[in-house]
Write an enzyme that holds these catalytic residues in place. Sequence first.
Site, PDB file in Angstrom:
ATOM      1  N   ARG A  14       0.837  -1.204   0.000  1.00 52.32           N
ATOM      2  CA  ARG A  14       0.000   0.000   0.000  1.00 52.32           C
ATOM      3  C   ARG A  14       0.881   1.267   0.000  1.00 52.32           C
ATOM      4  O   ARG A  14       1.031   1.914  -1.016  1.00 52.32           O
ATOM      5  CB  ARG A  14      -0.931  -0.018   1.236  1.00 52.32           C
ATOM      6  CG  ARG A  14      -2.140   0.902   1.117  1.00 52.32           C
ATOM      7  CD  ARG A  14      -1.847   2.351   1.462  1.00 52.32           C
ATOM      8  NE  ARG A  14      -1.312   2.519   2.817  1.00 52.32           N
ATOM      9  CZ  ARG A  14      -0.794   3.655   3.256  1.00 52.32           C
ATOM     10  NH1 ARG A  14      -0.718   4.710   2.476  1.00 52.32           N
ATOM     11  NH2 ARG A  14      -0.309   3.750   4.479  1.00 52.32           N
ATOM     12  N   ASP A  15       1.513   1.555   1.122  1.00 49.99           N
ATOM     13  CA  ASP A  15       2.281   2.799   1.235  1.00 49.99           C
ATOM     14  C   ASP A  15       3.442   2.816   0.234  1.00 49.99           C
ATOM     15  O   ASP A  15       3.740   3.843  -0.380  1.00 49.99           O
ATOM     16  CB  ASP A  15       2.825   2.944   2.660  1.00 49.99           C
ATOM     17  CG  ASP A  15       3.080   4.387   3.048  1.00 49.99           C
ATOM     18  OD1 ASP A  15       3.197   5.226   2.136  1.00 49.99           O
ATOM     19  OD2 ASP A  15       3.183   4.676   4.243  1.00 49.99           O
ATOM     20  N   HIS A 211       3.350   4.053  12.827  1.00 51.69           N
ATOM     21  CA  HIS A 211       3.701   4.005  11.398  1.00 51.69           C
ATOM     22  C   HIS A 211       4.818   5.023  11.191  1.00 51.69           C
ATOM     23  O   HIS A 211       4.585   6.224  11.304  1.00 51.69           O
ATOM     24  CB  HIS A 211       2.438   4.370  10.600  1.00 51.69           C
ATOM     25  CG  HIS A 211       2.633   4.488   9.134  1.00 51.69           C
ATOM     26  ND1 HIS A 211       2.307   3.474   8.260  1.00 51.69           N
ATOM     27  CD2 HIS A 211       3.101   5.498   8.358  1.00 51.69           C
ATOM     28  CE1 HIS A 211       2.564   3.866   7.011  1.00 51.69           C
ATOM     29  NE2 HIS A 211       3.050   5.092   7.049  1.00 51.69           N
ATOM     30  N   HIS A 213       8.309   6.553   9.083  1.00 50.52           N
ATOM     31  CA  HIS A 213       9.069   6.644   7.832  1.00 50.52           C
ATOM     32  C   HIS A 213      10.544   6.867   8.163  1.00 50.52           C
ATOM     33  O   HIS A 213      10.883   7.326   9.244  1.00 50.52           O
ATOM     34  CB  HIS A 213       8.531   7.790   6.977  1.00 50.52           C
ATOM     35  CG  HIS A 213       7.289   7.418   6.212  1.00 50.52           C
ATOM     36  ND1 HIS A 213       7.232   7.353   4.847  1.00 50.52           N
ATOM     37  CD2 HIS A 213       6.054   7.064   6.640  1.00 50.52           C
ATOM     38  CE1 HIS A 213       6.025   6.988   4.457  1.00 50.52           C
ATOM     39  NE2 HIS A 213       5.287   6.801   5.532  1.00 50.52           N
ATOM     40  N   CYS A 244      10.723   9.060  -1.497  1.00 47.35           N
ATOM     41  CA  CYS A 244      10.094  10.323  -1.144  1.00 47.35           C
ATOM     42  C   CYS A 244      10.478  11.334  -2.206  1.00 47.35           C
ATOM     43  O   CYS A 244      11.653  11.590  -2.428  1.00 47.35           O
ATOM     44  CB  CYS A 244      10.565  10.777   0.229  1.00 47.35           C
ATOM     45  SG  CYS A 244       9.866  12.347   0.716  1.00 47.35           S
ATOM     46  N   ASN A 253       9.098   4.104   3.963  1.00 47.82           N
ATOM     47  CA  ASN A 253       8.840   3.566   5.300  1.00 47.82           C
ATOM     48  C   ASN A 253      10.115   2.973   5.903  1.00 47.82           C
ATOM     49  O   ASN A 253      11.115   2.791   5.218  1.00 47.82           O
ATOM     50  CB  ASN A 253       7.786   2.457   5.213  1.00 47.82           C
ATOM     51  CG  ASN A 253       6.435   2.993   4.830  1.00 47.82           C
ATOM     52  OD1 ASN A 253       6.030   2.927   3.685  1.00 47.82           O
ATOM     53  ND2 ASN A 253       5.737   3.566   5.791  1.00 47.82           N
TER      54      ASN A 253
HETATM   55 ZN    ZN Z   1       3.249   6.304   5.326  1.00 46.99          ZN
END
Ligand code: ZN
Length: 316
Positions: A14-15, A211, A213, A244, A253
């Site tokens: 997902r991320d 969560h 990063h 990023c 992440n």
């Molecule tokens: Zn994230």
Amino acid sequence: MTQSKVLISEVGPRDGLQNCGAVMPTEAKKRWIGALAAAGLREIEVGSFVSPKLLPQMQDTPEITRFAKTIPGLVVAVLVPNLKGAQAAVQAGADKITLPLSVSETHCLRNIRRTHDEVIEDARAIAALVKGTGPGRRPHFEGSLSTAFGCTLEGPVPESVILRCAERLMAAGCDEVGLSDTTGYGDPAAVRRLIRAVRGVVGAQNLTGIHLHNTRGLGLANVLAAYDEGITTFDSSLGGLGGCLTAPGASGNVVTEDLVFMFEAMGVATGVDLEALMATRSIVSAALPGEELYGFTPRAGLPLGFRPARAAGPAV
Ligand code: ZN
């Protein structure tokens, strides 16, 4: 078999994938998710129920969710931006639904085009939806406090605003809240401070996951700070996938391979087989050529004589 002491929630599908320029083919996603589960990951965030126009990388989320549900014992987690997404997630049989609430209202408006009041209204409707789902099919409902450690548009967000958001999510009917360092602004001291503050208003049992990063290289330091505070669920992505756009060379992440290595080396069982986990990188590389995969452990290899936590003998 030793019981795992921490839960690693893999968010790469997902991320990770939603931040990749290229779209991973559906069949490759299935192969990857299957291999991740076979490596011992017990919770995987498999996609996001967003408009395919906004995120073409996520357009196969209903199919991927239904596929993941065929893997025995796997907790199938998904992200939803609103009630409509939650309805689709419930229909596909998701086990865990996360609704992000950006504590920075500017980011909230930019990200999902909603004010705090509107997201809370959705949270209420989603809570009613999941509570009305039959027993055994009722998904766990988490409200995630996004940009909790700072926002690229607003900068730092006052703690009082974050705590109010946490209280409102719980009052709306979420099963728990999560802390999310969407921007990679967090540091270990801030992580400790915010966990304590949020737990102060929602109770320790209602904040168990974080969560993080690795945007500025503090991912694992932040994980350790959170672990020391009693957090037990950690999001991460294989190969730190995603990157990023505003920080070239920085991973997205926390890297799952390095995270698992750290915990296993510390004697904290994750239930994940590191060699099998690292082998899944080849599926991603083949499906997304040109996408950089991060991680120190996969490059360096495991130390000579390394023993995973579950095989370790009693402490002396
Ligand atoms: Zn994230």
